[in-house]
Design a protein around this motif. Structure first.
Motif, PDB file in Angstrom:
ATOM      1  N   MET A   1       0.815  -1.212   0.000  1.00  0.00           N
ATOM      2  CA  MET A   1       0.000   0.000   0.000  1.00  0.00           C
ATOM      3  C   MET A   1       0.847   1.260   0.000  1.00  0.00           C
ATOM      4  N   GLU A   2       2.061   1.205   0.514  1.00  0.00           N
ATOM      5  CA  GLU A   2       2.884   2.410   0.470  1.00  0.00           C
ATOM      6  C   GLU A   2       3.206   2.762  -0.985  1.00  0.00           C
ATOM      7  N   GLN A   3       3.304   1.721  -1.833  1.00  0.00           N
ATOM      8  CA  GLN A   3       3.540   1.984  -3.258  1.00  0.00           C
ATOM      9  C   GLN A   3       2.298   2.618  -3.883  1.00  0.00           C
ATOM     10  N   VAL A   4       1.118   2.092  -3.540  1.00  0.00           N
ATOM     11  CA  VAL A   4      -0.132   2.637  -4.085  1.00  0.00           C
ATOM     12  C   VAL A   4      -0.265   4.111  -3.705  1.00  0.00           C
ATOM     13  N   VAL A   5      -0.067   4.391  -2.397  1.00  0.00           N
ATOM     14  CA  VAL A   5      -0.223   5.764  -1.930  1.00  0.00           C
ATOM     15  C   VAL A   5       0.831   6.676  -2.556  1.00  0.00           C
ATOM     16  N   ALA A   6       2.046   6.173  -2.664  1.00  0.00           N
ATOM     17  CA  ALA A   6       3.126   6.977  -3.249  1.00  0.00           C
ATOM     18  C   ALA A   6       2.817   7.324  -4.697  1.00  0.00           C
ATOM     19  N   VAL A   7       2.354   6.341  -5.463  1.00  0.00           N
ATOM     20  CA  VAL A   7       2.032   6.609  -6.868  1.00  0.00           C
ATOM     21  C   VAL A   7       0.872   7.591  -6.968  1.00  0.00           C
ATOM     22  N   MET A   8      -0.124   7.439  -6.061  1.00  0.00           N
ATOM     23  CA  MET A   8      -1.232   8.397  -6.060  1.00  0.00           C
ATOM     24  C   MET A   8      -0.715   9.816  -5.831  1.00  0.00           C
ATOM     25  N   LEU A   9       0.225   9.933  -4.905  1.00  0.00           N
ATOM     26  CA  LEU A   9       0.831  11.246  -4.628  1.00  0.00           C
ATOM     27  C   LEU A   9       1.480  11.822  -5.875  1.00  0.00           C
ATOM     28  N   VAL A  10       2.243  10.968  -6.566  1.00  0.00           N
ATOM     29  CA  VAL A  10       2.930  11.427  -7.783  1.00  0.00           C
ATOM     30  C   VAL A  10       1.913  11.891  -8.817  1.00  0.00           C
ATOM     31  N   ILE A  11       0.820  11.127  -8.945  1.00  0.00           N
ATOM     32  CA  ILE A  11      -0.216  11.490  -9.922  1.00  0.00           C
ATOM     33  C   ILE A  11      -0.818  12.858  -9.585  1.00  0.00           C
ATOM     34  N   VAL A  12      -1.079  13.065  -8.289  1.00  0.00           N
ATOM     35  CA  VAL A  12      -1.632  14.355  -7.858  1.00  0.00           C
ATOM     36  C   VAL A  12      -0.642  15.486  -8.156  1.00  0.00           C
ATOM     37  N   LEU A  13       0.648  15.217  -7.844  1.00  0.00           N
ATOM     38  CA  LEU A  13       1.677  16.245  -8.054  1.00  0.00           C
ATOM     39  C   LEU A  13       1.789  16.615  -9.534  1.00  0.00           C
ATOM     40  N   ILE A  14       1.749  15.594 -10.402  1.00  0.00           N
ATOM     41  CA  ILE A  14       1.837  15.879 -11.835  1.00  0.00           C
ATOM     42  C   ILE A  14       0.651  16.720 -12.276  1.00  0.00           C
ATOM     43  N   GLY A  15      -0.536  16.386 -11.731  1.00  0.00           N
ATOM     44  CA  GLY A  15      -1.730  17.168 -12.059  1.00  0.00           C
ATOM     45  C   GLY A  15      -1.565  18.621 -11.661  1.00  0.00           C
ATOM     46  N   LEU A  16      -1.073  18.839 -10.457  1.00  0.00           N
ATOM     47  CA  LEU A  16      -0.846  20.201  -9.967  1.00  0.00           C
ATOM     48  C   LEU A  16       0.160  20.941 -10.833  1.00  0.00           C
ATOM     49  N   LEU A  17       1.246  20.237 -11.144  1.00  0.00           N
ATOM     50  CA  LEU A  17       2.328  20.826 -11.921  1.00  0.00           C
ATOM     51  C   LEU A  17       1.838  21.219 -13.319  1.00  0.00           C
ATOM     52  N   ALA A  18       1.053  20.320 -13.923  1.00  0.00           N
ATOM     53  CA  ALA A  18       0.521  20.597 -15.261  1.00  0.00           C
ATOM     54  C   ALA A  18      -0.321  21.854 -15.214  1.00  0.00           C
ATOM     55  N   ASP A  19      -1.105  21.965 -14.152  1.00  0.00           N
ATOM     56  CA  ASP A  19      -1.952  23.135 -14.007  1.00  0.00           C
ATOM     57  C   ASP A  19      -1.107  24.398 -13.964  1.00  0.00           C
ATOM     58  N   LYS A  20      -0.032  24.346 -13.163  1.00  0.00           N
ATOM     59  CA  LYS A  20       0.813  25.535 -12.999  1.00  0.00           C
ATOM     60  C   LYS A  20       1.598  25.847 -14.273  1.00  0.00           C
ATOM     61  N   VAL A  21       2.107  24.797 -14.924  1.00  0.00           N
ATOM     62  CA  VAL A  21       2.989  25.031 -16.072  1.00  0.00           C
ATOM     63  C   VAL A  21       2.199  25.274 -17.344  1.00  0.00           C
ATOM     64  N   LEU A  22       1.153  24.445 -17.562  1.00  0.00           N
ATOM     65  CA  LEU A  22       0.440  24.534 -18.835  1.00  0.00           C
ATOM     66  C   LEU A  22      -0.636  25.610 -18.841  1.00  0.00           C
TER      67      LEU A  22
END
Lengths: 257, 273
Positions: free
Chosen positions: A217-238
């Protein structure tokens, strides 16, 4: 500065609460991995390169699929805003298909394209195109007619009218449409990656899926975090630069939001 | 009525005598599902090059429709319109329109808006375009606001930019569709002065649509009176007052009250029908 502090404090409290819940011992670490174990996984996955590789694969699929969706949806939206024939045919189709969750395309995509990048791309494009098309259509229709009339008297027609008047005038709607399209693309791709294992590349969705299979589950949660971060980053950059531009020029962010 | 008497108090024109408008027997209907509105009924009007003509009348009298037809944005159902002897078949760079609410493009700054029309003028280099645009912003006293966004400008400033945008491509005819109606009285009066000065120096043919009789009298050589249902041209008033004119002067009030009286006579007659 003060806003950044408040934001930092907010997230610190969130992580502290999470840590407290993990420490309380009421839930097994399999159900609720601690922040520490998630961070540990993230560091290890960063070090061995698996996380970066998966992120790269996912982003490539996302960007290609999104670009294709926009390239198809934007002109279709402009066409359906002007031509009744397109509105009554493709427009209705788009409205229907937009409500269809893109996960539903996966069985067909697998039949048509097999376990390939093509199947992934197809699902993402299907998830993106229609919402971009509908947003563009709405945007182009909401342009005050006085802009078009003023442009006509100054001699703007045909291609010039499309690129110099209709497109910029509908920019507030286009940006929100592109943003919505991005969210749809992201969702479609994650659904596709979680359901389908594709041998040509191992994306974030698959990383998440195998985390579940391995009860990590730490892998699941970690990947979810990365997905959220990419979403945030895309919002800021794009999108943030476009929204700032709209805010500055139009003097309102109500329409650009 | 008095269509062929020479205009009084006009500066002698140069060689260029372009900007003539001829409207002959123009009629227009607007068909909606429930109604068939007779917007214009057999309207004829001759505007000389460099003349300033105001079209006044209550709403629904077809004055804005006539402006659209002269601009080439709307086709008449009957009759013909000629500009310098050439039939009007669509919008053209020689007849530019300044609209009711400012139709400035919000995605461009003030300079960008003035440049928009100039970019569509053939054989004009980039430097020339920018120079011409700046020159026209100076003309409306807004050169300091060249880089300002539209929403940062006041209503009066926006209409000044709109005026600069319409003048920059050097049209023969300027068509103004209630350009001052949304402005406060002080801003409006300042713009009357500026417009008179610009008209004196640039000598454009101007067709101004307004429902403000004083404004019409203050600016025009001739005031053309319309009545509604159907939109008809009723009377033409010559305004032989010297320029520049002050909208608050007594002589001007005299003319304005005569036009207003005529306007009221048609209005009440129609209202009783």
């Amino acid at each position: 500065m003060r806003r950044a502090l408040i934001a930092a404090l907010f997230f610190a409290v969130l992580v502290a609460a999470w840590q407290a819940m993990a420490w309380s011992g009421r839930w097994s670490p399999v159900l609720l991995p601690s922040p520490g174990s998630v961070a540990e996984y993230l560091l290890a996955a960063l070090a061995d390169g698996s996380l970066l590789e998966a992120t790269g694969v996912t982003l490539r699929r996302l960007l290609v699929g999104y670009a294709m969706g926009v390239a198809i949806g934007l002109p279709l939206g402009l066409l359906s805003s002007t031509w009744e024939v397109v509105e009554d045919t493709v427009g209705v189709l788009a409205l229907g298909l937009q409500t269809l969750p893109s996960v539903c395309w996966i069985p067909l995509a697998l039949l048509w394209f097999g376990q390939s990048e093509g199947a992934m791309l197809f699902v993402v494009v299907m998830g993106t195109t229609w919402s971009v098309m509908i947003a563009t259509d709405t945007g182009a229709r909401s342009i005050p007619t006085v802009y078009a009339r003023a442009a006509r008297t100054m001699g703007s027609a045909g291609f010039h009218r499309w690129t110099r008047v209709i497109l910029p005038a509908s920019l507030p709607f286009l940006v929100s449409g592109m943003k919505q399209g991005w969210a749809f693309a992201w969702r479609s791709l994650m659904a596709a990656e979680i359901y389908v294992t594709i041998l040509s590349g191992f994306g974030l969705g698959q990383l998440l899926h195998y985390g579940r299979e391995l009860n990590a589950m730490e892998q699941v949660v970690a990947v979810m975090l990365v997905i959220v971060l990419i979403g945030l980053l895309a919002d800021k950059v794009l999108f943030a630069p476009w929204e700032r531009f709209l805010h500055r020029r139009w003097g309102t962010d109500a329409r650009g939001a | 009525m008095a269509l062929d008497t020479p205009a009084i108090n006009t500066v002698p024109l140069g060689d260029e005598r372009l900007g003539e408008l001829l409207v002959e027997g123009v009629s227009k209907w607007f068909r909606t599902r429930r109604d068939n509105v007779h917007a214009l009924d057999d309207v004829s009007l001759h505007v000389r090059p460099g003349e300033f003509v105001s079209l006044v009348g209550p709403s629904g009298c077809g004055k804005s429709t006539l402006l659209d037809i002269v601009a080439g944005l709307t086709r008449p159902d009957a009759g013909r319109v000629e500009a310098d002897g050439v039939p009007v078949t669509g919008p053209e760079r020689h007849r530019l329109v300044m609209f009711q609410e400012s139709a400035l493009f919000p995605w461009l700054d003030a300079l960008g808006n003035v440049l928009f029309g100039l970019k569509l003028v053939p054989d004009l280099g980039r430097r020339q375009r920018v120079e011409t645009a700046m020159e026209h912003l100076r003309l409306v006293k807004l050169e300091r606001f060249a880089r300002a966004n539209v929403h940062e400008l006041s209503g009066g400033m926006r209409q000044r930019v709109a005026l600069a945008r319409a003048l920059a491509p050097d049209p023969r005819v300027l068509l103004m569709d209630e350009p001052f109606s949304a402005l406060d009285a002080l801003t409006r009066e300042q713009l009357y002065d500026d417009l008179q000065e610009i008209w004196r120096t640039r000598r454009k043919t101007i067709l101004l649509v307004t429902h403000n009789v004083r404004e019409a009298v203050c600016l025009a050589d001739r005031v053309v009176l319309f009545s509604p249902h159907p939109g008809q041209l009723r009377e033409v008033f010559d305004i032989p007052l010297p320029r520049p004119r002050d909208i608050n002067s007594a002589e001007l009030s005299g003319y304005a009250s005569r036009v207003t009286a005529a306007l009221k006579s048609y209005y009440t007659r129609d209202a009783m029908l």
